[in-house]
Scaffold this motif. Structure first.
Motif, PDB file in Angstrom:
ATOM      1  N   ILE A 167      -2.471  -6.826  -4.569  1.00 41.60           N
ATOM      2  CA  ILE A 167      -2.051  -5.722  -3.706  1.00 41.60           C
ATOM      3  C   ILE A 167      -1.855  -6.219  -2.284  1.00 41.60           C
ATOM      4  CG2 ILE A 167      -3.028  -3.874  -5.094  1.00 41.60           C
ATOM      5  CD1 ILE A 167      -5.416  -3.799  -3.200  1.00 41.60           C
ATOM      6  N   THR A 168      -2.206  -7.467  -2.055  1.00 38.15           N
ATOM      7  CA  THR A 168      -2.032  -8.097  -0.748  1.00 38.15           C
ATOM      8  C   THR A 168      -1.369  -9.441  -0.965  1.00 38.15           C
ATOM      9  OG1 THR A 168      -4.022  -7.043   0.098  1.00 38.15           O
ATOM     10  CG2 THR A 168      -3.242  -8.929   1.302  1.00 38.15           C
ATOM     11  N   ASN A 169      -0.312  -9.703  -0.244  1.00 37.51           N
ATOM     12  CA  ASN A 169       0.341 -10.993  -0.386  1.00 37.51           C
ATOM     13  C   ASN A 169       0.112 -11.898   0.814  1.00 37.51           C
ATOM     14  OD1 ASN A 169       1.906  -9.614   1.411  1.00 37.51           O
ATOM     15  ND2 ASN A 169       3.846 -10.053   0.418  1.00 37.51           N
ATOM     16  N   LYS A 170      -0.546 -11.373   1.832  1.00 40.38           N
ATOM     17  CA  LYS A 170      -0.810 -12.184   3.014  1.00 40.38           C
ATOM     18  C   LYS A 170      -2.024 -11.637   3.735  1.00 40.38           C
ATOM     19  CE  LYS A 170       2.447 -13.735   5.972  1.00 40.38           C
ATOM     20  NZ  LYS A 170       3.482 -13.636   7.027  1.00 40.38           N
ATOM     21  N   MET A 171      -2.855 -12.545   4.240  1.00 39.38           N
ATOM     22  CA  MET A 171      -4.007 -12.144   5.040  1.00 39.38           C
ATOM     23  C   MET A 171      -3.967 -12.927   6.341  1.00 39.38           C
ATOM     24  SD  MET A 171      -8.014 -12.460   4.173  1.00 39.38           S
ATOM     25  CE  MET A 171      -9.260 -12.085   5.373  1.00 39.38           C
ATOM     26  N   ILE A 172      -4.027 -12.227   7.435  1.00 35.81           N
ATOM     27  CA  ILE A 172      -4.088 -12.865   8.755  1.00 35.81           C
ATOM     28  C   ILE A 172      -5.483 -12.601   9.291  1.00 35.81           C
ATOM     29  CG2 ILE A 172      -3.166 -12.887  11.082  1.00 35.81           C
ATOM     30  CD1 ILE A 172      -0.536 -11.795   9.844  1.00 35.81           C
ATOM     31  N   LEU A 173      -6.222 -13.670   9.504  1.00 33.66           N
ATOM     32  CA  LEU A 173      -7.597 -13.577   9.959  1.00 33.66           C
ATOM     33  C   LEU A 173      -7.704 -14.226  11.326  1.00 33.66           C
ATOM     34  CD1 LEU A 173     -10.590 -12.913   9.364  1.00 33.66           C
ATOM     35  CD2 LEU A 173     -10.728 -15.141   8.260  1.00 33.66           C
ATOM     36  N   GLU A 174      -8.057 -13.431  12.312  1.00 35.78           N
ATOM     37  CA  GLU A 174      -8.232 -13.930  13.671  1.00 35.78           C
ATOM     38  C   GLU A 174      -9.687 -13.718  14.055  1.00 35.78           C
ATOM     39  OE1 GLU A 174      -6.863 -12.495  18.056  1.00 35.78           O
ATOM     40  OE2 GLU A 174      -5.333 -12.486  16.489  1.00 35.78           O
ATOM     41  N   LYS A 181       1.101  -5.777   0.452  1.00 34.88           N
ATOM     42  CA  LYS A 181       0.972  -5.572   1.888  1.00 34.88           C
ATOM     43  C   LYS A 181       0.284  -6.758   2.542  1.00 34.88           C
ATOM     44  CE  LYS A 181      -3.323  -3.036   1.309  1.00 34.88           C
ATOM     45  NZ  LYS A 181      -4.038  -1.800   1.507  1.00 34.88           N
ATOM     46  N   THR A 182       0.358  -6.787   3.840  1.00 35.82           N
ATOM     47  CA  THR A 182      -0.319  -7.799   4.641  1.00 35.82           C
ATOM     48  C   THR A 182      -1.593  -7.188   5.192  1.00 35.82           C
ATOM     49  OG1 THR A 182       1.761  -8.839   5.254  1.00 35.82           O
ATOM     50  CG2 THR A 182      -0.124  -9.280   6.678  1.00 35.82           C
ATOM     51  N   GLY A 202      -9.950  -6.438  -0.794  1.00 38.95           N
ATOM     52  CA  GLY A 202      -8.652  -5.777  -0.790  1.00 38.95           C
ATOM     53  C   GLY A 202      -7.473  -6.656  -1.165  1.00 38.95           C
ATOM     54  N   PHE A 203      -7.710  -7.750  -1.886  1.00 35.06           N
ATOM     55  CA  PHE A 203      -6.617  -8.614  -2.315  1.00 35.06           C
ATOM     56  C   PHE A 203      -6.023  -8.184  -3.651  1.00 35.06           C
ATOM     57  CE2 PHE A 203      -8.464 -11.591   0.679  1.00 35.06           C
ATOM     58  CZ  PHE A 203      -7.336 -12.167   1.226  1.00 35.06           C
ATOM     59  N   ILE A 204      -6.870  -7.688  -4.545  1.00 36.36           N
ATOM     60  CA  ILE A 204      -6.413  -7.345  -5.887  1.00 36.36           C
ATOM     61  C   ILE A 204      -6.915  -5.978  -6.287  1.00 36.36           C
ATOM     62  CG2 ILE A 204      -6.376  -9.772  -6.641  1.00 36.36           C
ATOM     63  CD1 ILE A 204      -8.965  -9.012  -8.291  1.00 36.36           C
ATOM     64  N   ASP A 205      -6.338  -5.482  -7.369  1.00 41.48           N
ATOM     65  CA  ASP A 205      -6.837  -4.284  -8.023  1.00 41.48           C
ATOM     66  C   ASP A 205      -6.638  -4.501  -9.521  1.00 41.48           C
ATOM     67  OD1 ASP A 205      -7.984  -1.811  -8.348  1.00 41.48           O
ATOM     68  OD2 ASP A 205      -6.510  -0.742  -7.150  1.00 41.48           O
TER      69      ASP A 205
END
Length: 116
Positions: free
Chosen positions: A106-113, A6-7, A86-89
């Motif tokens: 578990i995360t393939n993309k992170m958008i940080l604003e 998920k993103t 929340g990137f891996i498990d």
């Protein structure tokens, strides 16, 4: 292991007290701790870990440490940070008498604003 890729999207306001802590559902008395948490996430070593997990698919923390040519204790510490954000498990895999912890994304993309 379920394929839950998920993103993650974070919109943070740097003027708010404890903006990173809110992201982690934690509370800190010192707002500078938030900046330290964020700095702890954004490192070259953690980027290498995520890339190795994605491309090499290691079966254990030991194997990941060998791939990265780093000591297991340091890799384990970095993995805990990545898990916390929340990137891996981990998947428990039983091999003979031992249980290995296989890291997976578990995360393939992170958008940080960040609003400053």
């Amino acid at each position: 292991m379920a394929a839950r890729i998920k993103t993650r999207y974070f919109k943070l306001n740097a003027n708010e007290k404890s903006f990173v802590s809110k992201m982690l559902n934690e509370s800190h008395k010192n707002p500078n701790e938030d900046l330290e948490l964020l700095r702890n996430l954004l490192t070259k070593e953690k980027a290498k870990i995520l890339h190795a997990i994605k491309t090499k698919n290691p079966d254990s923390i030991y194997e990941l440490s060998s791939i990265l040519n780093r000591d297991q204790k340091s890799v384990r510490r970095d993995l805990k940070v990545l898990e916390r954000f929340g990137f891996i498990d981990f998947e428990k895999i039983k091999k003979k008498d031992r249980i290995s912890h296989k890291p997976f994304l578990i995360t393939n993309k992170m958008i940080l604003e960040i609003d400053v």
